[in-house]
Design an enzyme around this catalytic site. Structure first.
Site, mmCIF file in Angstrom:
data_model
loop_
_atom_site.group_PDB
_atom_site.id
_atom_site.type_symbol
_atom_site.label_atom_id
_atom_site.label_comp_id
_atom_site.label_asym_id
_atom_site.label_seq_id
_atom_site.Cartn_x
_atom_site.Cartn_y
_atom_site.Cartn_z
ATOM 1 N N ALA A 135 0.855 -1.186 0.000
ATOM 2 C CA ALA A 135 0.000 0.000 0.000
ATOM 3 C C ALA A 135 0.887 1.231 0.000
ATOM 4 C CB ALA A 135 -0.912 0.005 1.220
ATOM 5 N N ASP A 289 -8.860 5.955 14.374
ATOM 6 C CA ASP A 289 -9.201 5.878 12.950
ATOM 7 C C ASP A 289 -9.620 4.458 12.575
ATOM 8 O OD1 ASP A 289 -9.530 6.842 10.391
ATOM 9 O OD2 ASP A 289 -7.433 6.582 9.817
#
Length: 559
Positions: A135, A289
């Site tokens: 990623a 988050d």
């Protein structure tokens, strides 16, 4: 460009070129008038034209501009997306769409950075290292690797030269915030300087990967005895300020068909919310988050959390204030709710408290009216509170906004798992734990904690009559021109003594009843015929004291 005495005289040449680019983007988006009001027109690039569709809203143009300006501004917009207390829904919705559209940096740079940070070539540190990133984001990218013992790990590598770029952008943001405050009065209600200060502090911490590693370690420690949660371990010998090596979990992301069993999806939804309630109320330390990309499900059914760069911390007082808010929602008490919400931030001096309370009551009525037809949305009631707070210019502390955002995201994930999930029902089921922490905050600790609670209670109650008498005596010695006729101080003092003694006794009886109720609710201590003895004794003592107290009042004839 500009000479000494201009707003930007403290910037380097590189900063001025970056500022020129930022202003050019602003003009392209149709905000030339703001550049003029900030007296920055001298820094515009030579060719600057408005080239944006007039059909786009201000919120849409703002999002497009932040994305064009790169990582720092995207991060800034993402932070602002939780500030429902300051920005309207249209802006919040656009900011929530911000994405890190960045290409991976070359693997050769990743190798050089690892060697510079850890002191050895990559293949001496790791048995294998996948050169294709798993990623890539604005701050870092992630690669999969294995250790010499075969352990699978993920290696998070900070983007080369990202820190100087961020520091330059932060300097410009501070300049713009100061100029906004100085030249555009209508911007002051958003507190641009405070927002940039908060962002700079948050982003600077996020650039130090050691903080993220320590956050993960703290989560592992706190949930060590919880078999429903897995937190990847940190390999500190392979980590530094710009490199973080952690275990690679074998989990999968959730999807519409994984897991497939409805009962399992329902269990996972309930467990996820319970984990968050424990994080917030028991530990005061929570993942900030929890979007689906940071949540994994392991093959054995455990939840797995990733990415601890953003965490929230709540002090005991913060947790108490948040408890009051949720309990007020459950109790449908608008005055309690307004008090709790105001305690979580600051109100403008001219705020109409009565009107705010009335509007809070209407919001509660609408919330529960909608709940009669379908599972009530926690996000909806929080958003209603935020709209009211914005109307009355109430500013909520960031830690509470982060907690609200986390709960909203968690509720969304839970509803994706189970469309019938009811956050309000889960909060109601958690009410006994909230009440226990409200009334007996230190009773769950060691003996010194229990002693401190009892000592503080005794000292407060026994000192109340004397404190009231002393305060009244000091008032009479002041400069106030108040005359008290036919009321000797000694008689007043005696009345206060009697009144405060009755109040103290009432508080003691109430405390005994509440404590006994909690003991009964949790079935604590020894039992007789299935009944907790401590609770039974407490009720008996409270009944005896209450009966004696009522009899004394009736005999005195003063009631």
């Amino acid at each position: 460009m500009n000479n000494k005495g201009t707003p930007t005289e403290q910037f380097s040449i590189r900063d001025l070129h970056r500022l020129s680019h930022i202003l050019g983007v602003g003009v392209k988006l149709g905000w030339r008038h703001y550049v003029d009001r900030l007296h920055l027109q001298g820094y515009l690039p030579r060719s600057h034209v408005e080239a944006i569709s007039p059909t786009l809203s201000d919120a849409q143009r703002w999002r497009l501009g932040l994305e064009e300006l790169g990582p720092t501004f995207v991060k800034f917009g993402q932070m602002l997306s939780i500030r429902r207390d300051r920005f309207p829904d249209t802006v919040i919705q656009e900011l929530q769409r911000l994405q890190d559209r960045v290409a991976p940096f070359p693997v050769e740079q990743a190798h050089r950075l690892i060697e510079a940070e850890l002191g050895q070539p990559v293949l001496q540190l790791y048995a294998t290292f996948d050169d294709t990133p798993l990623a890539a984001a604005s701050i870092a990218q992630v690669h999969i690797a294995t250790l010499s013992d075969g352990t699978a790990v993920v290696v998070k590598i900070q983007r080369p030269d990202i820190e100087p770029l961020i520091q330059a952008d932060l300097e410009i943001l501070f300049l713009l915030a100061r100029l906004l405050h100085q030249h555009i009065p209508e911007s002051r209600r958003f507190d641009p300087i405070g927002l940039v200060e908060e962002f700079a502090e948050t982003l600077t911490r996020e650039l130090d990967f050691r903080r993220e590693g320590h956050n993960a370690d703290l989560f592992r420690e706190k949930f060590a005895d919880d078999s429903s949660l897995y937190v990847p371990g940190v390999f500190w010998k392979l980590s530094s300020r710009r490199i973080l090596t952690m275990e690679h979990s074998p989990g999968r992301h959730l999807s519409a068909d994984y897991p497939a069993e409805p009962a399992e999806r329902q269990r996972l939804a309930e467990k996820l919310v319970q984990l968050y309630l424990v994080q917030v109320y028991e530990y005061g330390f929570f993942h900030g988050d929890p979007h689906p990309g940071n949540l994994f499900l392991l093959p054995d059914g455990r939840w797995c959390f990733h990415d601890f760069g953003i965490v929230g911390r709540l002090s005991p007082r913060d947790r108490e204030d948040l408890s009051q808010l949720f309990l007020a929602v459950i109790a449908r008490d608008p005055e309690w709710l307004a008090d709790a919400y105001l305690a979580m931030g600051g109100a403008a001096p001219d705020a109409d408290r009565a009107a705010f309370t009335r509007d809070m009551g209407e919001a509660l009525e609408q919330y529960y009216a909608g709940a009669a037809d379908q599972a009530p949305s926690f996000a909806e009631i929080v958003n209603q509170f935020s709209r009211l707070g914005q109307r009355y210019q109430l500013r909520i502390l960031r830690q509470f906004l982060l907690a609200f955002r986390a709960f909203i995201i968690v509720e969304s994930v839970a509803r994706d798992l189970d469309t019938r999930f009811n956050m309000l029902a889960t909060l109601q089921a958690f009410t006994p734990q909230l009440l226990a922490r409200q009334f007996l905050p230190d009773m769950t600790g060691t003996f010194p904690g229990v002693y401190r609670t009892l000592f503080t209670l005794r000292r407060t109650l026994t000192g109340l009559p004397v404190s009231l008498t002393r305060a009244l005596q000091q008032l009479t010695k002041g400069e106030l021109t108040v005359t008290v006729a036919n009321a000797p101080m000694e008689e007043i003092s005696q009345h206060l003594d009697r009144a405060s003694n009755r109040l103290s006794l009432s508080l003691i009886i109430a405390a005994v009843i509440i404590g006994s109720s909690l003991v009964m609710a949790f079935h604590a201590g020894p039992h007789y015929l299935g009944i907790p003895l401590l609770g039974l004794i407490g009720y008996s003592v409270a009944s005896a004291l209450g009966l004696w107290w009522v009899t004394a009042i009736l005999r005195s004839g003063k009631f």
